[in-house]
Design a protein around this motif. Structure first.
Motif, PDB file in Angstrom:
ATOM      1  N   ALA A 194       0.936  -1.071   0.054  1.00 43.63           N
ATOM      2  CA  ALA A 194       0.229   0.502   0.130  1.00 43.63           C
ATOM      3  C   ALA A 194       0.774   1.328  -0.196  1.00 43.63           C
ATOM      4  CB  ALA A 194      -0.897   0.132   1.374  1.00 43.63           C
ATOM      5  N   MET A 195       2.110   1.096   1.147  1.00 42.00           N
ATOM      6  CA  MET A 195       2.821   2.516   1.028  1.00 42.00           C
ATOM      7  C   MET A 195       3.416   2.514  -0.921  1.00 42.00           C
ATOM      8  SD  MET A 195       5.308   1.307   4.470  1.00 42.00           S
ATOM      9  CE  MET A 195       4.951   1.721   6.032  1.00 42.00           C
ATOM     10  N   ALA A 196       3.972   1.330  -1.635  1.00 41.91           N
ATOM     11  CA  ALA A 196       4.359   1.567  -2.712  1.00 41.91           C
ATOM     12  C   ALA A 196       4.039   2.557  -3.452  1.00 41.91           C
ATOM     13  CB  ALA A 196       4.960   0.389  -3.294  1.00 41.91           C
ATOM     14  N   GLY A 197       2.177   1.721  -3.077  1.00 43.58           N
ATOM     15  CA  GLY A 197       1.437   2.419  -4.336  1.00 43.58           C
ATOM     16  C   GLY A 197       1.619   3.729  -4.088  1.00 43.58           C
ATOM     17  N   ARG A 198       1.953   4.428  -3.263  1.00 43.19           N
ATOM     18  CA  ARG A 198       1.690   6.013  -2.787  1.00 43.19           C
ATOM     19  C   ARG A 198       2.623   7.058  -3.179  1.00 43.19           C
ATOM     20  NH1 ARG A 198      -0.020   6.015   3.291  1.00 43.19           N
ATOM     21  NH2 ARG A 198      -0.080   8.681   2.848  1.00 43.19           N
ATOM     22  N   LEU A 199       4.074   6.070  -4.019  1.00 45.46           N
ATOM     23  CA  LEU A 199       4.995   6.907  -4.152  1.00 45.46           C
ATOM     24  C   LEU A 199       4.780   7.292  -4.980  1.00 45.46           C
ATOM     25  CD1 LEU A 199       7.531   5.183  -1.593  1.00 45.46           C
ATOM     26  CD2 LEU A 199       6.459   7.292  -1.348  1.00 45.46           C
ATOM     27  N   PRO A 200       5.557   8.097  -5.650  1.00 47.75           N
ATOM     28  CA  PRO A 200       6.570   8.270  -6.899  1.00 47.75           C
ATOM     29  C   PRO A 200       6.991   7.643  -7.559  1.00 47.75           C
ATOM     30  CG  PRO A 200       6.519  10.489  -6.136  1.00 47.75           C
ATOM     31  CD  PRO A 200       6.446   9.819  -4.878  1.00 47.75           C
ATOM     32  N   VAL A 201       8.185   7.087  -7.116  1.00 49.58           N
ATOM     33  CA  VAL A 201       8.794   5.582  -7.778  1.00 49.58           C
ATOM     34  C   VAL A 201       8.239   4.484  -8.349  1.00 49.58           C
ATOM     35  CG1 VAL A 201      10.891   6.986  -6.967  1.00 49.58           C
ATOM     36  CG2 VAL A 201      10.057   4.731  -5.521  1.00 49.58           C
ATOM     37  N   GLY A 202       7.183   4.180  -7.826  1.00 52.95           N
ATOM     38  CA  GLY A 202       5.953   2.727  -6.938  1.00 52.95           C
ATOM     39  C   GLY A 202       6.767   1.476  -6.760  1.00 52.95           C
ATOM     40  N   ARG A 203       7.554   1.803  -5.453  1.00 54.14           N
ATOM     41  CA  ARG A 203       8.301   1.250  -4.838  1.00 54.14           C
ATOM     42  C   ARG A 203       8.601   1.515  -3.205  1.00 54.14           C
ATOM     43  NH1 ARG A 203      13.602   0.492  -4.590  1.00 54.14           N
ATOM     44  NH2 ARG A 203      14.606   1.862  -5.828  1.00 54.14           N
ATOM     45  N   VAL A 204       8.185   0.843  -2.244  1.00 50.93           N
ATOM     46  CA  VAL A 204       9.281   0.695  -0.971  1.00 50.93           C
ATOM     47  C   VAL A 204      11.019   0.846  -1.045  1.00 50.93           C
ATOM     48  CG1 VAL A 204       7.042   0.770   0.347  1.00 50.93           C
ATOM     49  CG2 VAL A 204       8.455  -0.953   0.220  1.00 50.93           C
ATOM     50  N   GLY A 205      11.388   1.899  -0.560  1.00 46.16           N
ATOM     51  CA  GLY A 205      13.351   1.710  -0.562  1.00 46.16           C
ATOM     52  C   GLY A 205      13.491   0.669  -0.110  1.00 46.16           C
ATOM     53  N   ARG A 206      14.561   0.186  -0.711  1.00 47.09           N
ATOM     54  CA  ARG A 206      15.517  -1.265   0.047  1.00 47.09           C
ATOM     55  C   ARG A 206      16.691  -0.468   1.110  1.00 47.09           C
ATOM     56  NH1 ARG A 206      15.853  -1.884  -5.766  1.00 47.09           N
ATOM     57  NH2 ARG A 206      13.351  -3.118  -6.616  1.00 47.09           N
ATOM     58  N   ALA A 207      17.115  -1.550   1.764  1.00 42.79           N
ATOM     59  CA  ALA A 207      18.161  -1.422   2.622  1.00 42.79           C
ATOM     60  C   ALA A 207      19.125  -0.741   1.489  1.00 42.79           C
ATOM     61  CB  ALA A 207      18.334  -2.249   3.490  1.00 42.79           C
ATOM     62  N   GLU A 208      19.352  -1.378   0.860  1.00 44.39           N
ATOM     63  CA  GLU A 208      20.810  -0.683  -0.180  1.00 44.39           C
ATOM     64  C   GLU A 208      20.529   0.827  -0.899  1.00 44.39           C
ATOM     65  OE1 GLU A 208      19.158  -3.786  -0.211  1.00 44.39           O
ATOM     66  OE2 GLU A 208      20.975  -4.936   0.555  1.00 44.39           O
ATOM     67  N   ASP A 209      19.559   0.769  -1.151  1.00 42.92           N
ATOM     68  CA  ASP A 209      19.174   2.343  -1.421  1.00 42.92           C
ATOM     69  C   ASP A 209      19.415   3.230  -0.507  1.00 42.92           C
ATOM     70  OD1 ASP A 209      17.606   1.611  -3.721  1.00 42.92           O
ATOM     71  OD2 ASP A 209      15.864   1.442  -2.574  1.00 42.92           O
ATOM     72  N   VAL A 210      19.377   3.351   0.566  1.00 39.33           N
ATOM     73  CA  VAL A 210      19.310   3.933   1.821  1.00 39.33           C
ATOM     74  C   VAL A 210      21.331   4.263   2.263  1.00 39.33           C
ATOM     75  CG1 VAL A 210      19.226   4.653   4.106  1.00 39.33           C
ATOM     76  CG2 VAL A 210      17.209   4.251   2.782  1.00 39.33           C
ATOM     77  N   ALA A 211      22.059   2.853   1.949  1.00 34.99           N
ATOM     78  CA  ALA A 211      23.544   2.661   2.197  1.00 34.99           C
ATOM     79  C   ALA A 211      24.110   3.080   0.797  1.00 34.99           C
ATOM     80  CB  ALA A 211      23.645   0.916   1.908  1.00 34.99           C
ATOM     81  N   GLY A 212      23.689   3.222   0.073  1.00 31.41           N
ATOM     82  CA  GLY A 212      24.229   4.195  -0.964  1.00 31.41           C
ATOM     83  C   GLY A 212      24.121   5.662  -0.854  1.00 31.41           C
ATOM     84  N   ALA A 213      22.948   5.892  -0.062  1.00 29.67           N
ATOM     85  CA  ALA A 213      23.535   7.476   0.253  1.00 29.67           C
ATOM     86  C   ALA A 213      24.449   8.270   1.295  1.00 29.67           C
ATOM     87  CB  ALA A 213      21.566   7.292   0.816  1.00 29.67           C
ATOM     88  N   PHE A 214      24.297   6.614   2.815  1.00 27.74           N
ATOM     89  CA  PHE A 214      25.625   6.687   3.367  1.00 27.74           C
ATOM     90  C   PHE A 214      27.010   7.571   2.993  1.00 27.74           C
ATOM     91  CE2 PHE A 214      22.253   4.895   6.417  1.00 27.74           C
ATOM     92  CZ  PHE A 214      22.211   6.137   6.986  1.00 27.74           C
ATOM     93  N   ASP A 215      26.611   6.061   1.843  1.00 27.09           N
ATOM     94  CA  ASP A 215      28.516   5.963   1.464  1.00 27.09           C
ATOM     95  C   ASP A 215      29.027   6.993   0.343  1.00 27.09           C
ATOM     96  OD1 ASP A 215      30.587   4.791   0.195  1.00 27.09           O
ATOM     97  OD2 ASP A 215      29.963   4.344  -2.065  1.00 27.09           O
ATOM     98  N   ALA A 216      27.660   7.814   0.063  1.00 26.89           N
ATOM     99  CA  ALA A 216      28.135   9.348  -0.806  1.00 26.89           C
ATOM    100  C   ALA A 216      28.441  10.243   0.136  1.00 26.89           C
ATOM    101  CB  ALA A 216      26.853   9.578  -2.060  1.00 26.89           C
ATOM    102  N   VAL A 217      27.690  10.156   1.188  1.00 26.53           N
ATOM    103  CA  VAL A 217      27.735  11.053   2.550  1.00 26.53           C
ATOM    104  C   VAL A 217      29.551  11.002   3.110  1.00 26.53           C
ATOM    105  CG1 VAL A 217      26.869  12.668   4.285  1.00 26.53           C
ATOM    106  CG2 VAL A 217      25.238  11.367   3.230  1.00 26.53           C
ATOM    107  N   LEU A 218      29.430   9.920   2.914  1.00 31.76           N
ATOM    108  CA  LEU A 218      31.143   9.521   3.938  1.00 31.76           C
ATOM    109  C   LEU A 218      31.886  10.102   2.682  1.00 31.76           C
ATOM    110  CD1 LEU A 218      29.771   8.002   5.835  1.00 31.76           C
ATOM    111  CD2 LEU A 218      30.719   5.995   5.699  1.00 31.76           C
ATOM    112  N   ARG A 219      31.750   9.975   1.197  1.00 28.52           N
ATOM    113  CA  ARG A 219      32.638  10.056   0.896  1.00 28.52           C
ATOM    114  C   ARG A 219      33.203  11.607   0.551  1.00 28.52           C
ATOM    115  NH1 ARG A 219      36.142   5.707   0.406  1.00 28.52           N
ATOM    116  NH2 ARG A 219      34.093   4.251   2.040  1.00 28.52           N
TER     117      ARG A 219
END
Ligand SMILES: NC(=O)c1ccc[n+]([C@@H]2O[C@H](COP(=O)([O-])OP(=O)(O)OC[C@H]3O[C@@H](n4cnc5c(N)ncnc54)[C@H](OP(=O)(O)O)[C@@H]3O)[C@@H](O)[C@H]2O)c1
Length: 237
Positions: A194-219
């Motif tokens: 139900a959450m996925a259907g409400r988001l522009p990207v059409g899916r909920v996030g995966r842990a890896e999506d957020v891990a990539g953002a942490f990594d970008a911030v670190l670097r």
């Protein structure tokens, strides 16, 4: 690229575990920390990399335990994903004060204790995790919304006080991690769909999506006092 030592508090599961995997795959040294020795042992078994990975039993709300992190050795980066969502959502009239204090302890004061006692190497960083509830609070989210918002203000203050150490925040939207396990089996699946259907990207996030953002911030050595949103467009709808 030189390898780095990264402490991930909350790294036994979810986004923190995904970040640990990403860093280890690149050859960085990682220490994952959390309260449950069992959870940490399971995470270590999944991650492998015995020469690069260490685990550390720690309750981020206990100042003496956070102070003792000094003995993990020099650190380049610290990432805090720790949160205990048990009882974090409740209608205002039914919200138990002790539970509210527990949410603020893990999401705000725990990160504050980390900033107080753990000092990364020059050029290093501290990254906290807030959440979309700060911007799109649902019913019952009074405490988590305000803790997330305060955490982002804390990061801006610390970016000045701890400079040149960089201090940032990653704000995830709805992400499929063990935090949703409070909803048993089918209920979890239905809620996430139900959450996925409400988001522009059409899916909920995966842990890896957020891990990539942490990594970008670190670097990124030019990024400090900032909030990076990884929410599938949630704040737009
Ligand atoms: N998943 C989402 O949809 C979502 C959305 C918005 C924001 N967030 C935020 O994203 C962050 C990561 O959550 P996640 O989804 O990856 O959840 P998760 O899998 O439940 O990870 C949270 C981790 O924090 C640890 N932890 C909890 N309390 C702790 C304490 N007092 N001291 C040390 N470690 C503690 C837990 O391990 P132990 O229990 O063993 O301590 C667990 O490994 C949290 O800050 C959460 O609020 C998540």
């Amino acid at each position: 690229m030189t390898t780095q030592h990264v402490l991930v508090i909350g790294g036994g599961s979810g986004m923190g575990l995904a970040l640990a995997r990403l860093l280890l795959d690149r050859g960085d040294r990682v220490t994952i920390a959390g309260r449950s020795a069992d959870r940490l042992a399971r995470a270590a078994a999944v991650l492998g990399a015995p020469g690069l990975l260490r685990t550390r039993q720690l309750d981020i709300t206990r100042e003496e335990q956070v102070r003792d992190l000094a003995d993990t050795g020099p650190l380049d980066h610290v990432v805090v994903t720790a949160a205990d969502a048990t009882g974090a959502y409740a209608p205002l009239g039914e919200f138990d004060l002790e539970r509210a204090r527990a949410v603020v302890d893990t999401k705000l004061l725990g990160p504050w204790l980390v900033a107080k006692h753990v000092r990364p190497n020059p050029g290093g960083s501290i990254t906290f995790t807030s959440g979309v509830a700060a911007y799109r609070p649902g019913p019952g989210a009074s405490v988590i919304a305000s803790a997330n918002g305060a955490l982002e203000s804390l990061a801006r203050a610390l970016a000045l006080e701890l400079a040149p150490v960089r201090v940032n925040v990653v704000s995830p939207g709805w992400v499929d991690t063990p935090v949703w396990d409070v909803l048993a089996g089918e209920a979890k699946h239905e809620r996430l769909a139900a959450m996925a259907g409400r988001l522009p990207v059409g899916r909920v996030g995966r842990a890896e999506d957020v891990a990539g953002a942490f990594d970008a911030v670190l670097r990124n050595g030019f990024l400090t006092g900032e909030v990076i949103h990884v929410d599938g467009g949630h704040r737009l709808v």
